[in-house]
Design an enzyme around this catalytic site. Structure first.
Site, PDB file in Angstrom:
ATOM      1  N   ASP A   4       0.872  -1.166   0.000  1.00  0.00           N
ATOM      2  CA  ASP A   4       0.000   0.000   0.000  1.00  0.00           C
ATOM      3  C   ASP A   4       0.913   1.220   0.000  1.00  0.00           C
ATOM      4  O   ASP A   4       1.442   1.608   1.035  1.00  0.00           O
ATOM      5  CB  ASP A   4      -0.894  -0.006   1.240  1.00  0.00           C
ATOM      6  CG  ASP A   4      -1.807   1.206   1.299  1.00  0.00           C
ATOM      7  OD1 ASP A   4      -2.263   1.656   0.230  1.00  0.00           O
ATOM      8  OD2 ASP A   4      -2.066   1.706   2.408  1.00  0.00           O
ATOM      9  N   GLU A  65      -1.211  -1.010  -4.812  1.00  0.00           N
ATOM     10  CA  GLU A  65      -2.399  -0.196  -5.047  1.00  0.00           C
ATOM     11  C   GLU A  65      -2.097   0.844  -6.118  1.00  0.00           C
ATOM     12  O   GLU A  65      -1.086   1.537  -6.054  1.00  0.00           O
ATOM     13  CB  GLU A  65      -2.839   0.502  -3.765  1.00  0.00           C
ATOM     14  CG  GLU A  65      -4.133   1.289  -3.956  1.00  0.00           C
ATOM     15  CD  GLU A  65      -4.645   1.896  -2.673  1.00  0.00           C
ATOM     16  OE1 GLU A  65      -5.304   1.170  -1.911  1.00  0.00           O
ATOM     17  OE2 GLU A  65      -4.370   3.082  -2.432  1.00  0.00           O
ATOM     18  N   ASP A 138      -2.769   1.072   7.007  1.00  0.00           N
ATOM     19  CA  ASP A 138      -1.866   0.806   5.879  1.00  0.00           C
ATOM     20  C   ASP A 138      -1.407  -0.653   5.873  1.00  0.00           C
ATOM     21  O   ASP A 138      -1.220  -1.245   4.811  1.00  0.00           O
ATOM     22  CB  ASP A 138      -0.649   1.734   5.954  1.00  0.00           C
ATOM     23  CG  ASP A 138      -1.060   3.177   6.144  1.00  0.00           C
ATOM     24  OD1 ASP A 138      -1.361   3.839   5.142  1.00  0.00           O
ATOM     25  OD2 ASP A 138      -1.102   3.616   7.310  1.00  0.00           O
TER      26      ASP A 138
END
Length: 170
Positions: A4, A65, A138
């Site tokens: 992430d 991501e 996260d």
């Protein structure tokens, strides 16, 4: 490996795909860079951390991501810088990278492309059989990216095989 991307907080995770939809957690963490440091120094910290994770865990694939516009241009630019460093680390090792939008990850993990952070953290905790929810968000997001890819990889492989053989994927 699920990542992430973020410049201030970057979630990193490693999972092992099992049979069917079974996914086993291996490691999860968050790399933090001080907001008061210059951008090159922060990117170097991030690069060093992700390289260490890749050297230690030797992932077969990386799920990241996809950077998207969130309304704050400065945040998007910083996230894009971080994402570039992370993707480059995988590319330098010849590790395939798959990028997923937040809604793709949410849909894969929770069945709802608009799931909130709490729902996602709850689902990841349940899916991976964790004794407590991963924190901060996260870390949970990095695990969700890894799980999303584990579950989508078989379909991606079948589609690629069909396209390579000249078949029609529809």
């Amino acid at each position: 490996m699920g990542i992430d991307p973020g410049l201030t907080r970057c979630g990193l995770s490693v999972v092992q795909a099992g049979r069917g939809r079974e996914v086993l957690p291996v490691a999860v963490g968050v790399v933090r860079t001080p907001t008061g440091e210059e951008l090159p120094d922060r990117l170097l910290r991030l690069s060093n951390a992700v390289n260490e994770w890749m050297d230690d865990y030797r992932p077969d694939v990386v799920a990241v991501e996809r950077v998207f516009e969130r309304g704050n241009v400065s945040t998007v630019i910083h996230t894009a810088h971080a994402s570039g460093v992370l993707v480059l680390a995988a590319a330098q090792r010849g590790i395939p990278v798959h990028m997923y939008t937040p809604s793709e990850v949410k849909k894969a993990v929770s069945g709802n492309g608009r799931a909130d952070k709490r729902q996602m953290t709850s689902m990841i905790t349940r899916i991976l059989g964790l004794s407590e929810p991963p924190k901060p968000a996260d870390a949970a997001d990095a695990l969700a990216l890894a799980v999303c890819h584990c579950w989508r990889a078989p379909l991606l492989a079948r589609t690629a095989a069909l396209l390579n053989s000249g078949g029609d994927p529809s």
